[in-house]
Enzyme design. Sequence first.
Site, short mmCIF file in Angstrom:
data_model
loop_
_atom_site.label_atom_id
_atom_site.label_comp_id
_atom_site.label_asym_id
_atom_site.label_seq_id
_atom_site.Cartn_x
_atom_site.Cartn_y
_atom_site.Cartn_z
N HIS A 19 0.86 -1.26 -0.01
CA HIS A 19 -0.10 -0.10 -0.24
C HIS A 19 0.73 1.07 0.06
O HIS A 19 0.47 2.46 -0.52
CB HIS A 19 -1.00 -0.27 1.25
CG HIS A 19 -1.96 -0.93 0.95
ND1 HIS A 19 -2.67 -1.93 2.11
CD2 HIS A 19 -2.51 -1.51 -0.01
CE1 HIS A 19 -3.27 -2.73 1.62
NE2 HIS A 19 -3.49 -2.65 0.14
N HIS A 42 -7.56 -8.85 -7.57
CA HIS A 42 -7.71 -9.64 -6.55
C HIS A 42 -8.06 -8.89 -5.38
O HIS A 42 -7.32 -8.55 -4.48
CB HIS A 42 -6.72 -10.62 -6.35
CG HIS A 42 -6.34 -11.65 -7.29
ND1 HIS A 42 -5.66 -11.18 -8.57
CD2 HIS A 42 -6.62 -13.01 -7.46
CE1 HIS A 42 -5.46 -12.20 -9.31
NE2 HIS A 42 -5.97 -13.22 -8.75
N SER A 108 -6.85 -2.80 -0.63
CA SER A 108 -6.50 -1.87 -1.64
C SER A 108 -7.69 -1.19 -2.33
O SER A 108 -7.71 -0.03 -2.70
CB SER A 108 -5.75 -2.72 -2.69
OG SER A 108 -4.47 -3.18 -2.31
N GLU A 132 -13.19 -10.17 -7.33
CA GLU A 132 -13.08 -11.22 -6.50
C GLU A 132 -13.64 -12.45 -6.58
O GLU A 132 -15.03 -12.43 -6.90
CB GLU A 132 -13.43 -10.40 -5.14
CG GLU A 132 -13.23 -11.41 -3.78
CD GLU A 132 -11.87 -12.04 -3.71
OE1 GLU A 132 -11.79 -13.25 -3.47
OE2 GLU A 132 -11.06 -11.21 -3.65
N ASP A 160 -12.78 -14.23 -11.93
CA ASP A 160 -11.26 -14.58 -11.92
C ASP A 160 -10.86 -13.51 -12.67
O ASP A 160 -10.96 -12.87 -13.76
CB ASP A 160 -10.84 -15.73 -12.95
CG ASP A 160 -9.48 -15.95 -12.69
OD1 ASP A 160 -8.66 -15.14 -13.06
OD2 ASP A 160 -9.01 -17.23 -12.43
N GLY A 161 -10.18 -12.59 -11.74
CA GLY A 161 -9.48 -11.57 -12.06
C GLY A 161 -8.47 -11.41 -13.32
O GLY A 161 -8.31 -10.34 -14.16
N ASP A 186 -2.68 -8.74 -7.17
CA ASP A 186 -2.28 -9.39 -5.76
C ASP A 186 -3.00 -10.80 -5.34
O ASP A 186 -3.73 -10.79 -4.52
CB ASP A 186 -2.51 -8.18 -5.14
CG ASP A 186 -2.35 -8.66 -3.37
OD1 ASP A 186 -1.57 -9.68 -3.14
OD2 ASP A 186 -3.00 -8.29 -2.67
#
Length: 302
Positions: A19, A42, A108, A132, A160-161, A186
């Site tokens: 971050h 994600h 995030s 997500e 699914d990202g 991520d």
Amino acid sequence: MFSYRHAFHAGNHADVLKHLVLVATLRHLMQKDAPLTLIDTHAGAGVYRIDGEAARTSGEALAGIGRLQPEHAGTPAPADVLADYLGLLAGFNRSAPAGAAWRVYPGSPLLMHALMSEPTRAAVRDRLRLFELHPSDFRALAAHVAQLHAGRQVQVERRDGFDGLKALLPPPASAGGSRRALVLIDPSYEIKSDYARVATAIQDALQRFATGVYLVWHPIIARPEAHALPRRLKTLARQAGRAWLHATLHVGQVAAGGLSASGMFVINPPHTLAAALRDALPRVRDALARGPNANWHVDTSD
């Protein structure tokens, strides 16, 4: 596949590194008065209780952001990314009694939304796209986003990202014709194939939109795929003719099975990012160190 739950790890040293890099990068990109498409592949649950049972069980937040909280004081200087980051976290904990430990840690998605909705930025109308796949985390994320009352400016999808990213690049052009995007990748890396999927996603993204800013978090662990990933990302950046930055943080000895180090790899980093991290990471290392082996590094393609 769904065994990883970030609630046990929120606010740990890996989140601090991730971050810090995210905030410093976005602060620079948002100096330009043109919309950004922000993508989190994600996204997790969005926000986490660090005074709850999961956080208390692991103790990772206490050993992470808990050691940095006392450094926050007053309004941060614009060039101090650590103070800026801590100031944002303090904003999510306004209800905590003065001097008390923070109760929540924003993931995030909520950090990105906080930056894009600040009074000096809100009129630009940045867009936030969140993916997500975990059913419980998706429900929590959707509920937290609904409370933002952001309308279509923030969109959440249970998908699914890695797959969802493809449909968003290149990003739509703004009214002025510019195309700008920041992508955060991520995954949990709980399955070995995540490492290869990250590299494949970056390769595809650079082919679709070479000028995007790509942030990849990765664990530093004794696994061949983990060691190979930063090297693969450097190769992909060089092949695309793009600059890169690699920041790592090692906190030293941790309990058996715990994560002691992680990295953030950035393709097309802002020119200010290396200096900002070289200023902040020594202070983070000193605060979070668990013995003499704690260290940090910032390497660049320059």
